[in-house]
Design an enzyme around this catalytic site. Structure first.
Site, PDB file in Angstrom:
ATOM      1  CD  GLU A 293     -82.247  63.092  40.438  1.00 31.95           C
ATOM      2  OE1 GLU A 293     -82.205  62.012  39.845  1.00 31.95           O
ATOM      3  OE2 GLU A 293     -82.250  64.185  39.819  1.00 31.95           O
TER       4      GLU A 293
ATOM      5  CG  MET B 289     -84.628  60.717  31.094  1.00 33.57           C
ATOM      6  SD  MET B 289     -86.357  60.939  31.582  1.00 33.57           S
ATOM      7  CE  MET B 289     -86.954  61.969  30.253  1.00 33.57           C
ATOM      8  CD  GLU B 290     -82.068  64.252  33.876  1.00 34.57           C
ATOM      9  OE1 GLU B 290     -81.475  63.280  34.404  1.00 34.57           O
ATOM     10  OE2 GLU B 290     -83.320  64.312  33.794  1.00 34.57           O
TER      11      GLU B 290
ATOM     12  CG  ASP C  12     -86.353  52.787  37.047  1.00 34.48           C
ATOM     13  OD1 ASP C  12     -86.190  53.956  37.420  1.00 34.48           O
ATOM     14  OD2 ASP C  12     -86.042  52.393  35.907  1.00 34.48           O
TER      15      ASP C  12
HETATM   16  N1  SAH Z   1     -92.003  60.918  38.021  1.00 34.60           N
HETATM   17  C1  SAH Z   1     -91.388  62.141  37.568  1.00 34.60           C
HETATM   18  C2  SAH Z   1     -90.707  61.970  36.219  1.00 34.60           C
HETATM   19  C3  SAH Z   1     -89.436  61.245  36.365  1.00 34.60           C
HETATM   20  S1  SAH Z   1     -88.561  61.158  34.858  1.00 34.60           S
HETATM   21  C4  SAH Z   1     -92.465  63.212  37.462  1.00 34.60           C
HETATM   22  O1  SAH Z   1     -93.614  62.880  37.307  1.00 34.60           O
HETATM   23  O2  SAH Z   1     -92.106  64.387  37.543  1.00 34.60           O
HETATM   24  C5  SAH Z   1     -87.222  60.153  35.426  1.00 34.60           C
HETATM   25  C6  SAH Z   1     -86.051  60.874  36.041  1.00 34.60           C
HETATM   26  O3  SAH Z   1     -85.227  59.939  36.713  1.00 34.60           O
HETATM   27  C7  SAH Z   1     -85.145  61.540  35.035  1.00 34.60           C
HETATM   28  O4  SAH Z   1     -84.559  62.693  35.599  1.00 34.60           O
HETATM   29  C8  SAH Z   1     -84.099  60.463  34.703  1.00 34.60           C
HETATM   30  O5  SAH Z   1     -82.798  60.987  34.614  1.00 34.60           O
HETATM   31  C9  SAH Z   1     -84.172  59.474  35.861  1.00 34.60           C
HETATM   32  N2  SAH Z   1     -84.549  58.079  35.513  1.00 34.60           N
HETATM   33  C10 SAH Z   1     -84.802  57.138  36.459  1.00 34.60           C
HETATM   34  N3  SAH Z   1     -85.165  55.972  35.892  1.00 34.60           N
HETATM   35  C11 SAH Z   1     -85.147  56.169  34.541  1.00 34.60           C
HETATM   36  C12 SAH Z   1     -85.454  55.333  33.419  1.00 34.60           C
HETATM   37  N4  SAH Z   1     -85.872  54.078  33.571  1.00 34.60           N
HETATM   38  N5  SAH Z   1     -85.336  55.859  32.178  1.00 34.60           N
HETATM   39  C13 SAH Z   1     -84.928  57.134  32.014  1.00 34.60           C
HETATM   40  N6  SAH Z   1     -84.650  57.976  33.038  1.00 34.60           N
HETATM   41  C14 SAH Z   1     -84.752  57.517  34.309  1.00 34.60           C
END
Ligand code: SAH
Length: 231
Positions: free
Chosen positions: A13, A175-176, A199
């Site tokens: 990001e 999530m932030e 997504d």
């Molecule tokens: N694939 C990553 C984890 C991603 S968590 C790993 O394995 O390290 C998802 C991140 O993208 C978070 O920072 C959140 O802010 C954002 N995000 C994108 N789509 C999301 C969703 N459907 N629900 C919650 N957060 C989402």
């Protein structure tokens, strides 16, 4: 505004911003690495917070304490909640709320934080309007203004998605953002959250996330560049 703090949760990001900023200096503060530099004459401080609300809150406070930014912008990706949104589209925060805050046992609505003036953290209207003014430049990508909700949960089911839409009128979930907004509210620092959809927060979201995280993150950074160039 001449000094802007920019927070991303993940490297994907902030990567594009790190590449284009000039006079870049890296400063380590505890576990965080802050990149200080310039873009279009604006001082920017770019930092990766890590995933989730605690990392985001800690990073925001550290940013404010050390750099005293005029405003904080959170940039990144999110899951679309509103069905009008397509992958790639951008949501600009009107306000943010923590959807996993639950003191309903005492009769509070879900998402309400007791003993706080408000649980809805409003973004700076001037920043929202400035960002939205680039709507026509984006062609196939739509810019929306809407509620963003955050929680320590990756939303990937129709059930939670529907709940977030009906309870909070949420446009997207991540999530932030609300944690960053919460700290900015307490510290009286103007902020904006910019999220491009990776997504649709449904059963396909883990797969879609992996496919679109980079391109969507770049959409959000492109908008930040536009905003900085007009400050
Ligand atoms: N694939 C990553 C984890 C991603 S968590 C790993 O394995 O390290 C998802 C991140 O993208 C978070 O920072 C959140 O802010 C954002 N995000 C994108 N789509 C999301 C969703 N459907 N629900 C919650 N957060 C989402």
């Amino acid at each position: 505004m001449k000094k802007i703090g920019i927070i991303g949760a993940m490297q994907e990001e902030i990567e594009a911003l790190l590449e284009i900023m000039t006079d870049k200096v890296r400063e380590k503060k505890g576990v965080l690495e802050f990149y200080c530099g310039k873009y279009e004459g604006v001082d920017i401080i770019v930092v990766k917070a890590g995933i989730g609300k605690v990392n985001a809150a800690m990073c925001t406070q550290c940013l404010i304490d050390n750099y005293k930014p005029d405003a904080v912008i959170n940039v990144g990706v999110a899951g679309a909640i509103n069905d009008d949104l397509n992958i790639g589209d951008i949501v600009l925060s009107t306000y943010l709320q923590e959807h996993d805050f639950d003191v309903t046992a005492f009769g509070y609505e879900k998402g309400v934080i007791p003993r706080l003036d408000s649980s809805k953290f409003y973004a700076d209207k001037k920043l929202v309007d400035l960002a939205y003014s680039f709507n026509n430049d984006f062609k196939e990508i739509n810019l929306h203004k809407g509620v963003i909700v955050s929680g320590d949960v990756f939303v990937s089911s129709r059930g939670l998605k529907d709940e977030l839409e009906s309870k909070y009128n949420a446009y997207c979930a991540e999530m932030e953002g609300a944690a960053i907004a919460h700290v900015c509210y307490l510290q009286n620092v103007p902020f904006l959250v910019i999220r491009s959809m990776s997504d649709k927060a449904d059963g396909n979201s883990p797969k879609n996330f992996d496919e679109f995280v980079l391109s969507s993150a770049q959409n959000a950074v492109r908008l930040i560049k536009d905003i900085l160039s007009k400050m």
